[in-house]
Design a protein around this motif. Structure first.
Motif, PDB file in Angstrom:
ATOM      1  N   SER A   1      -5.041  34.391  25.346  1.00 54.78           N
ATOM      2  CA  SER A   1      -3.776  33.591  25.723  1.00 54.78           C
ATOM      3  C   SER A   1      -4.073  32.917  27.064  1.00 54.78           C
ATOM      4  O   SER A   1      -3.552  32.056  27.372  1.00 54.78           O
ATOM      5  N   TYR A   2      -4.967  33.773  27.997  1.00 52.90           N
ATOM      6  CA  TYR A   2      -5.148  33.066  29.162  1.00 52.90           C
ATOM      7  C   TYR A   2      -5.908  31.887  29.383  1.00 52.90           C
ATOM      8  O   TYR A   2      -5.838  31.162  30.176  1.00 52.90           O
TER       9      TYR A   2
ATOM     10  N   GLY B   1      -3.783  43.036  19.656  1.00 55.68           N
ATOM     11  CA  GLY B   1      -2.704  42.444  20.614  1.00 55.68           C
ATOM     12  C   GLY B   1      -3.051  42.033  21.986  1.00 55.68           C
ATOM     13  O   GLY B   1      -3.163  40.960  22.584  1.00 55.68           O
ATOM     14  N   ARG B   2      -4.282  43.305  22.638  1.00 50.42           N
ATOM     15  CA  ARG B   2      -4.514  42.879  23.862  1.00 50.42           C
ATOM     16  C   ARG B   2      -5.561  41.540  23.792  1.00 50.42           C
ATOM     17  O   ARG B   2      -5.804  40.900  24.827  1.00 50.42           O
TER      18      ARG B   2
ATOM     19  N   LYS C   1      -3.380  47.396  18.659  1.00 47.22           N
ATOM     20  CA  LYS C   1      -3.635  47.151  20.146  1.00 47.22           C
ATOM     21  C   LYS C   1      -4.464  46.537  20.438  1.00 47.22           C
ATOM     22  O   LYS C   1      -4.490  45.455  21.382  1.00 47.22           O
TER      23      LYS C   1
ATOM     24  N   GLN D   1      -5.117  29.572  27.214  1.00 53.14           N
ATOM     25  CA  GLN D   1      -4.342  28.397  26.957  1.00 53.14           C
ATOM     26  C   GLN D   1      -3.468  28.238  28.326  1.00 53.14           C
ATOM     27  O   GLN D   1      -2.388  28.343  28.584  1.00 53.14           O
ATOM     28  N   SER D   2      -4.125  27.478  29.389  1.00 55.68           N
ATOM     29  CA  SER D   2      -3.558  27.327  30.671  1.00 55.68           C
ATOM     30  C   SER D   2      -2.671  26.195  30.810  1.00 55.68           C
ATOM     31  O   SER D   2      -1.735  25.943  31.451  1.00 55.68           O
TER      32      SER D   2
ATOM     33  N   GLY E   1      -5.417  39.124  21.954  1.00 54.58           N
ATOM     34  CA  GLY E   1      -4.376  38.087  21.853  1.00 54.58           C
ATOM     35  C   GLY E   1      -3.775  37.486  23.259  1.00 54.58           C
ATOM     36  O   GLY E   1      -4.036  36.508  23.705  1.00 54.58           O
ATOM     37  N   ARG E   2      -3.794  38.468  23.983  1.00 58.81           N
ATOM     38  CA  ARG E   2      -3.144  38.338  25.262  1.00 58.81           C
ATOM     39  C   ARG E   2      -4.351  37.799  26.373  1.00 58.81           C
ATOM     40  O   ARG E   2      -4.113  36.895  27.032  1.00 58.81           O
ATOM     41  N   TRP E   3      -5.420  38.411  26.037  1.00 57.54           N
ATOM     42  CA  TRP E   3      -6.485  37.904  26.987  1.00 57.54           C
ATOM     43  C   TRP E   3      -7.007  36.343  26.532  1.00 57.54           C
ATOM     44  O   TRP E   3      -7.038  35.660  27.381  1.00 57.54           O
TER      45      TRP E   3
END
Length: 673
Positions: free
Chosen positions: A645-646, A638-639, A635, A648-649, A641-643
């Protein structure tokens, strides 16, 4: 042939492979033949090796190097000496007869229909061959690590075979009727085969931990696990580090207590009766329970150097012998009477080893293999005739329907009871004589146990085979077993009756001017001569009159026990019920095995253990490992990675800004540090 001793292990392995892979296609007759011939071949190899070995001492047959890590070297080598060959002959010889017996026992026959084998016939013989091979690894290994491998494999096989009929449920036991006006004595249900196999596996793990720790301590103390250098170095180590030798002997003994079912780890053996009868015979006579006795006999140098631990071995053995014999007095399940008898007889072997009479322990192990295999297979023959009924309260008068089974069971009973000049008498009398030299108190316990043994053995004989039938339907349908079963019974009966010739009381006979060799003592002499400077075998002989008196006491006690059983169950059959009514608290205690399982182990060991396991499963496995470490890490990543990913606008200005901030941070670090 000595160099080919590995064939004794290889041949049963061939049986495992053939029956394990192609057994269902071969047909049950081929499966039984393959399994039996594999063990017979191993026995023949052992016989030829015994003739070749003679009195040369020992031969080590190296096979390959197992592990070589720095100073740690372990080879897979087989030790061929009189002690290991004696065990090879017992395991394969008795094991072969049990295999022959099982080829018919595991086939079911409708009264007027065709024969059909057990649905898992091939699986059964695969496990049975693996059991033999594992035991041979244990006895032939020339080091403690290989012995430990065989030790664990034997435990695995016992688990697989005790729980062979894993889909059968637990069984209720009918209460014991004490006559009008008295409430019956309730008995606890018998465990299911699956639970019995699991119980045997878990209880043995306790002893195995002790054995494993002993092996570790051997390595740290001696720097090797080979028998020869350890035994050669042990006297010097005992002078410089006596505590180390004591701890090694004690830890190895813990392992032996588990495998050979001694107090307090005996509880798995009676429940092992849930397995097929050939398995019971194999466990009780030729494999498994003999492993602990063999291990102590093999490690006799260490125990000789640890007199305190040796005395503990003798005390536990004597206590176990008496304790189990008292339980056997009132049991109503024929196989469990024999099971408690095995626990008791193993106690005799430990008693002998504890007082330094290793030859006597191995002598009794050999004769016990003959007559206990015979008794179990005889009980199985009775079960076969009575549609798996094993409660002696439903039997009676079977000698008229099963004459061969009756005669052979009687032969085994005479040997177990210690009837004069039968195999069990000579080996037990020798143990008692050696014990008398060491401790009068332990000798008295041994003599008392001998009397109880004779009584409960012939209690079973008289109830099962004599008197009027107690269940007319079962009696009417009873019949003698087929030839593979009766042939095995006859062969074992001959061994049980004549096996005493292997160890006649040479000194006593010499007093009468007769000359008789003690074959087993002569055969094992090189093993103990190799450690002559440390061996504890009692070296002095008793005066002739003392030895004669002990001989007569043993004979009198055995005959006396049988006579009392005859009075109780043939002449005045009301006596047992009257005694049970008048001594009800004691009778209830014995009938329920001192409540050791139900009142001691269950509340103080089993339930706390289950709660601990449940807490570990929920707290450590589920919460800590699964949710926190495994799921939590996933987790977090994963989180993260999601943060990330922001960032990569897709806008160039954002990337330029990020580059600028990064460069600014690096430059600031170098200027400000």
């Amino acid at each position: 042939m000595i160099q080919l001793i590995w064939l004794t292990i290889f041949l049963p392995i061939v049986g495992v492979v053939l029956n394990g892979i192609w057994g269902r296609r071969l047909g049950y007759q081929v499966v039984g033949a393959v399994a039996s011939l594999a063990v017979l071949g191993a026995f023949m190899v052992g016989v030829i090796a015994a003739f070749q070995l003679g009195q040369t001492g020992a031969v080590v047959v190296p096979l390959w190097t197992w592990a070589a890590i720095g100073d740690f070297n372990v080879s897979v080598s087989l030790l061929v000496d009189p002690l290991s060959l004696l065990m090879v002959l017992v395991v394969t010889g008795v094991g072969f007869l049990i295999h022959v017996y099982a080829t018919d026992y595991m086939v079911h026959r409708a009264e007027n229909g065709p024969a059909h084998p057990d649905r898992d016939y091939a699986r059964f013989f695969t496990f049975l061959n693996l059991f033999i091979a594992s035991m041979l690894v244990l006895v032939l290994g020339d080091n403690y690590l290989l012995m430990y491998v065989g030790w664990e494999l034997v435990g695995l096989c016992s688990y697989l075979l005790i729980g062979f009929w894993f889909d059968r449920p637990a069984q209720e036991q009918d209460p014991i009727d004490l006559g009008p006006g008295r409430p019956p004595v309730k008995l606890f249900p018998l465990l299911s085969p699956a639970a019995s196999g699991l119980k045997a596996f878990i209880v043995n793990r306790i002893g195995d931990v002790g054995f494993a720790l002993g092996v570790f301590l051997l390595w740290t103390t001696f720097g090797t696990l080979q028998f020869a250098p350890i035994f050669a170095e042990a006297p010097r180590v005992a002078q410089t580090m006596p505590a180390a030798i004591t701890w090694i002997a004690l830890l190895l003994f813990i392992g032996a207590v588990g495998k050979s079912a001694q107090i307090p780890l005996y509880v798995w053996l009676p429940d092992a009766m849930a397995g097929p009868t050939p398995v019971s015979a194999l466990i009780h006579a030729a494999t498994m329970v003999t492993a602990g006795v063999y291990m102590i006999a093999r490690s006799h140098v260490l125990y000789t150097l640890s007199p305190g631990v040796s005395m503990l071995v003798a005390f536990i053995g004597a206590a176990t012998a008496l304790f189990a014999a008292t339980i056997a007095l009132v049991q109503v399940d024929l196989k469990r009477i024999l099971a408690y008898s095995t626990v008791s007889q193993l106690g005799y072997m430990f008693l002998a080893a504890g007082v330094g009479a290793y030859t006597s322990a191995m002598f009794h192990l050999t004769t016990h293999a003959f007559f206990k295999a015979l008794l179990f297979l005889g009980a199985g023959s009775v079960m076969h005739a009575l549609h798996d009924v094993i409660d002696i309260r439903r039997m009676g008068g079977l000698k008229n329907k099963m004459k061969l089974t009756w005669l052979t069971f009687l032969a085994g009973g005479l040997a177990l009871a210690g009837f004069p000049f039968i195999s069990g008498f000579f080996s037990k009398d020798e143990i008692l004589a050696k014990t008398y030299q060491a401790s009068t108190a332990l000798w008295l316990i041994g003599v008392l146990t001998a009397g109880l043994t004779a009584f409960y053995t012939f209690r079973a004989v008289f109830i099962v085979f004599y008197g009027r039938p107690r269940d007319q339907y079962l009696y009417d349908h009873a019949h003698e077993s087929r030839w593979p079963i009766t042939a095995a019974l006859v062969m074992l009966a001959i061994l049980a009756l004549a096996g005493g010739i292997l160890g006649l009381p040479a000194e006593l006979l010499h007093g009468f001017g007769l000359d008789a060799p003690h074959f087993i003592a002569n055969w094992l002499e090189p093993v103990y001569l190799a450690a002559e400077h440390t061996a504890a075998e009692p070296g002095h002989h008793l005066p002739f009159m003392v030895e004669l008196s002990l001989f007569l006491i043993s004979a009198t006690v055995a005959i006396g026990g049988m006579f009392v059983a005859w009075i109780f169950y043939r002449v005045r059959p009301t006596i047992p019920q009257t005694l049970a009514r008048n001594l009800r608290p004691i009778f209830v205690l014995l009938a329920n095995k001192y409540y050791v399982d139900e009142k001691i182990y269950t509340p103080f060991v089993v339930k706390p253990g289950l709660k601990l396991a449940e807490a570990m499963a929920k707290g450590v496995d589920v919460l800590l490992l699964d949710r926190l470490l495994v799921d939590g890490t996933a987790k977090v990543i994963g989180r993260g990675g999601r943060w990330l990913s922001y960032l990569q606008s897709g806008y160039l200005r954002h990337y330029v800004l990020a580059t600028f901030v990064g460069v600014l941070a690096v430059v600031s670090y170098f200027f400000l540090r």
